[in-house]
Design an enzyme around this catalytic site. Structure first.
Site, PDB file in Angstrom:
ATOM      1  N   GLY A 227       0.868  -1.312  -0.137  1.00  6.29           N
ATOM      2  CA  GLY A 227      -0.079  -0.008   0.105  1.00  6.29           C
ATOM      3  C   GLY A 227       0.848   1.260   0.047  1.00  6.29           C
ATOM      4  O   GLY A 227       2.181   1.142  -0.395  1.00  6.29           O
ATOM      5  N   GLU A 249       5.718  -3.648   0.637  1.00  2.00           N
ATOM      6  CA  GLU A 249       5.495  -3.235  -0.736  1.00  2.00           C
ATOM      7  C   GLU A 249       4.945  -1.966  -1.000  1.00  2.00           C
ATOM      8  O   GLU A 249       3.458  -2.093  -0.813  1.00  2.00           O
ATOM      9  CB  GLU A 249       4.982  -4.553  -1.505  1.00  2.00           C
ATOM     10  CG  GLU A 249       5.487  -5.805  -1.326  1.00  2.00           C
ATOM     11  CD  GLU A 249       6.670  -5.852  -2.245  1.00  2.00           C
ATOM     12  OE1 GLU A 249       6.834  -5.028  -3.060  1.00  2.00           O
ATOM     13  OE2 GLU A 249       7.365  -7.074  -2.069  1.00  2.00           O
ATOM     14  N   CYS A 284       1.742  -0.274  -9.184  1.00  2.00           N
ATOM     15  CA  CYS A 284       2.910   0.243  -8.543  1.00  2.00           C
ATOM     16  C   CYS A 284       3.949   0.260  -9.351  1.00  2.00           C
ATOM     17  O   CYS A 284       4.958   1.197  -9.235  1.00  2.00           O
ATOM     18  CB  CYS A 284       3.037  -0.877  -7.445  1.00  2.00           C
ATOM     19  SG  CYS A 284       3.275  -2.320  -7.826  1.00  2.00           S
TER      20      CYS A 284
HETATM   21  P1  NAD Z   1      -3.353   2.392   1.306  1.00  4.66           P
HETATM   22  O1  NAD Z   1      -2.105   2.470   2.229  1.00  4.66           O
HETATM   23  O2  NAD Z   1      -4.230   3.544   1.337  1.00  4.66           O
HETATM   24  O3  NAD Z   1      -4.236   0.953   1.735  1.00  4.66           O
HETATM   25  C1  NAD Z   1      -3.543  -0.122   1.590  1.00  4.66           C
HETATM   26  C2  NAD Z   1      -4.236  -0.925   2.910  1.00  4.66           C
HETATM   27  O4  NAD Z   1      -3.667  -0.727   3.952  1.00  4.66           O
HETATM   28  C3  NAD Z   1      -5.987  -1.102   2.771  1.00  4.66           C
HETATM   29  O5  NAD Z   1      -6.088  -2.175   2.948  1.00  4.66           O
HETATM   30  C4  NAD Z   1      -6.202  -0.064   3.913  1.00  4.66           C
HETATM   31  O6  NAD Z   1      -7.323  -0.340   4.509  1.00  4.66           O
HETATM   32  C5  NAD Z   1      -4.910  -0.468   4.843  1.00  4.66           C
HETATM   33  N1  NAD Z   1      -4.624   0.406   5.917  1.00  4.66           N
HETATM   34  C6  NAD Z   1      -4.754   1.967   5.714  1.00  4.66           C
HETATM   35  N2  NAD Z   1      -4.174   2.605   6.859  1.00  4.66           N
HETATM   36  C7  NAD Z   1      -4.078   1.585   7.741  1.00  4.66           C
HETATM   37  C8  NAD Z   1      -3.506   1.300   9.037  1.00  4.66           C
HETATM   38  N3  NAD Z   1      -3.487   2.484   9.859  1.00  4.66           N
HETATM   39  N4  NAD Z   1      -3.535   0.102   9.717  1.00  4.66           N
HETATM   40  C9  NAD Z   1      -3.633  -0.899   8.958  1.00  4.66           C
HETATM   41  N5  NAD Z   1      -3.898  -0.980   7.776  1.00  4.66           N
HETATM   42  C10 NAD Z   1      -4.250   0.074   7.092  1.00  4.66           C
HETATM   43  O7  NAD Z   1      -2.924   2.053  -0.246  1.00  4.66           O
HETATM   44  P2  NAD Z   1      -3.895   2.056  -1.296  1.00  4.66           P
HETATM   45  O8  NAD Z   1      -4.172   3.559  -1.682  1.00  4.66           O
HETATM   46  O9  NAD Z   1      -4.923   1.026  -1.372  1.00  4.66           O
HETATM   47  O10 NAD Z   1      -2.879   1.467  -2.443  1.00  4.66           O
HETATM   48  C11 NAD Z   1      -1.939   2.423  -3.534  1.00  4.66           C
HETATM   49  C12 NAD Z   1      -0.638   2.209  -3.115  1.00  4.66           C
HETATM   50  O11 NAD Z   1      -0.218   0.829  -2.979  1.00  4.66           O
HETATM   51  C13 NAD Z   1       0.207   3.206  -4.154  1.00  4.66           C
HETATM   52  O12 NAD Z   1       1.154   4.072  -3.402  1.00  4.66           O
HETATM   53  C14 NAD Z   1       0.783   1.817  -4.714  1.00  4.66           C
HETATM   54  O13 NAD Z   1       2.299   2.251  -5.518  1.00  4.66           O
HETATM   55  C15 NAD Z   1       1.173   0.897  -3.737  1.00  4.66           C
HETATM   56  N6  NAD Z   1       1.315  -0.666  -4.285  1.00  4.66           N
HETATM   57  C16 NAD Z   1       2.431  -1.230  -4.165  1.00  4.66           C
HETATM   58  C17 NAD Z   1       2.497  -2.452  -4.605  1.00  4.66           C
HETATM   59  C18 NAD Z   1       4.043  -3.159  -4.544  1.00  4.66           C
HETATM   60  O14 NAD Z   1       4.128  -4.427  -4.877  1.00  4.66           O
HETATM   61  N7  NAD Z   1       5.030  -2.464  -4.211  1.00  4.66           N
HETATM   62  C19 NAD Z   1       1.648  -3.022  -5.422  1.00  4.66           C
HETATM   63  C20 NAD Z   1       0.269  -2.428  -5.359  1.00  4.66           C
HETATM   64  C21 NAD Z   1       0.342  -1.267  -4.933  1.00  4.66           C
END
Ligand code: NAD
Length: 504
Positions: A227, A249, A284
């Protein structure tokens, strides 16, 4: 508001359904007057039940022979692959991703499960050394309960990258998908779980509160997070309290470096267009900065505009002709539009790309027109931030040195690409790029391989998914050692003399 076949869904753990918390509605981002479903979130108590259930199930699951677990994971993954056509429309409607790409997520579940099943016994085999230094066994053991926190942009792929290796190596796992795209992934994981012993795979739902309850649970032994930075930081604070190991990731700001000798023919230009604009740029490892030789800038733009006109078709993701859907949320749309407006106010030019299907009105959803952004300042937010949308800044460079230094001038280090007619030269330049992955003559999904470890450096994270490394990360070593010569610590060497260090 119209409601078209809205689904109602919560989480599950063993034979129990979870969902006593808040109910969240999710709209179709392509037609925002349509509610796709209602998600019943898990209460913190339910999250705790899911972890305890997984811990209990792990007692027998971890004791199975690795071959038995591998075949169970292979069969369960194949069952998810078999429901691809059934689940693809639901994923397309909740996420806005073109339907064929959505079916590809289910296909990935089958392919990755089979890869893990094929590799796990070899990768995790005991290492036994019997020599003058004694007998050393290095065994690979599971951590216990894994907590998987997953984003919305590829919900099943990013879940399976954690679930298949975690289970095959003897862990059990609780997954928390994002509330932005929770439905198809939950159905797919239900199918997976129905082929496995009860409790080894659970799903909980909710926003940060459910995620925090999951990663902070004292029985969670490893956290796998994919995320953005805000969520990552909160998760890491929690893991610092409990001293729980993590794989992170995170986001990227991938540079695609076009070298001066590249023949940018139609096929290469189309690969580049998909490398940047697949899933409306919400990947990503999408190309997020295009670095081009200054004297080829205009030619590259022209060829890319032509290629995009052929392959980028905006519209309803359920229409098979469509390759670019909306972005997932209003917040994303507004953020991306803001980055473009800021660049324009700083003197940049926007070149729209692609076309839409006949009669399609982008105003029906969270659509952002794919575009190149030319002439943005090197420090403009559109260049230095991860846009996560269908816009691509083009940055001119004077020589190879400058190209590498521009690529590396980033807080991120996820993926990157080098494009050249000379493969040896491309590989040599690739080695100088600070990133976990560098694709050659392609970018994004076209360059991904199940066997290639994937993950970031710098602020893009740590740990690896894919490849043998993506299996090993769900194990820890256990060394069992009988020294060849047993000595008393009182001999002044602490018992190490003669058998510990190479070269002694
Ligand atoms: P996000 O961080 O908003 O959410 C990711 C997950 O984390 C969700 O399930 C969310 O509910 C959870 N979350 C959020 N706050 C939390 C907390 N305080 N405690 C526990 N869980 C929590 O990210 P997003 O907007 O869903 O995804 C986009 C991001 O993910 C982009 O930056 C993208 O590049 C990245 N990403 C990285 C990869 C990789 O393999 N490196 C792959 C896909 C996406």
């Amino acid at each position: 508001m119209t409601t078209v076949a809205a689904v109602e869904m919560g989480g599950f753990s063993g034979t129990r359904q979870l969902g006593g918390g808040e109910v969240l509605e999710r709209e179709n981002p392509a037609r925002t007057d349509e509610i796709v479903g209602r998600l019943s979130c898990s209460t913190p108590d339910e999250v705790s039940v899911a972890v305890q259930t997984a811990a209990a199930a792990g007692r027998s699951w971890s004791q199975l022979d690795v071959a038995e677990r591998a075949e169970a994971v292979r069969a369960a993954g194949a069952a998810v692959g078999a429901v691809a056509e059934e689940l693809a429309p639901l994923l397309a409607r909740e996420l806005g991703k073109p339907r064929a790409d959505c079916a590809g997520e289910m296909g990935f579940a089958a392919a990755w499960s089979a890869f893990v099943a094929d590799r796990v016994a070899d990768v995790c085999a005991d290492r036994l050394v019997d020599d003058a230094q004694g007998r050393l066994l290095v065994a690979r053991e599971p951590h216990g309960v894994v907590a998987a926190i997953v984003p919305w942009n590829a919900p099943l792929i990013l879940s399976m990258l954690k679930v298949a290796p975690a289970l095959a190596t003897g862990n059990t796992i609780v997954v928390k998908p994002s509330p932005v795209a929770p439905f198809a992934v939950t159905r797919a994981l239900e199918v997976l779980a129905s082929h496995l012993p009860p409790g080894v795979l659970g799903v909980v739902h909710g926003e940060a509160e459910a995620g925090a309850a999951l990663v902070g649970h004292p029985q969670v032994a490893k956290v796998a997070f994919t995320g953005g930075e805000a969520g990552a930081t909160a998760v890491l604070h929690s893991c610092a309290e409990t001293l729980t190991p993590t794989v992170m990731e995170l986001g990227g700001n991938d540079a695609a470096i076009l070298l001066d000798d590249l023949t940018l023919d139609a096929a290469a230009a189309e690969r580049l267009a998909f490398g940047a604009f697949l899933n409306s740029g919400q990947v990503c490892m999408a190309a997020k900065r295009l670095l081009v030789p200054r004297d080829r800038h205009d030619e590259v733009v022209e060829v890319l505009v032509e290629a995009a006109g052929r392959v980028l078709v905006g519209g309803d993701p359920l229409d098979p002709a469509v390759t670019v859907g909306p972005v997932a949320t209003r917040v994303q749309r507004d953020r991306i539009s803001g980055l473009v407006e800021d660049a324009v106010s700083g003197g940049a030019t926007v070149i729209p790309l692609g076309r839409t299907t006949a009669d399609w009105d982008p105003a029906r959803g969270w659509f952002v027109e794919p575009a190149l952004v030319l002439g943005a300042r090197p420090d403009a937010p559109v260049v230095v931030q991860e846009q996560f949308g269908p816009i691509l800044p083009v940055v001119a460079y004077d020589d190879e040195e400058e190209a590498v230094s521009l690529a590396n001038a980033s807080e991120h280090g996820l993926a990157s690409s080098v494009w050249s007619d000379d493969v040896e030269r491309a590989f040599a330049v690739a080695r100088r790029v600070e990133a976990g992955t560098t694709f050659v003559n392609c970018h994004n999904r076209a360059g991904m391989s199940l066997r290639a470890p994937f993950g970031g450096i710098k602020r893009s994270g740590w740990g690896r998914e894919f490849g043998d490394e993506g299996i090993l990360g769900y194990t820890r070593t256990h060394a069992v050692h009988l020294p060849g010569a047993l000595r008393a610590a009182a001999d002044g060497t602490g018992g190490l003399a003669g058998n510990a260090y190479p070269g002694q």
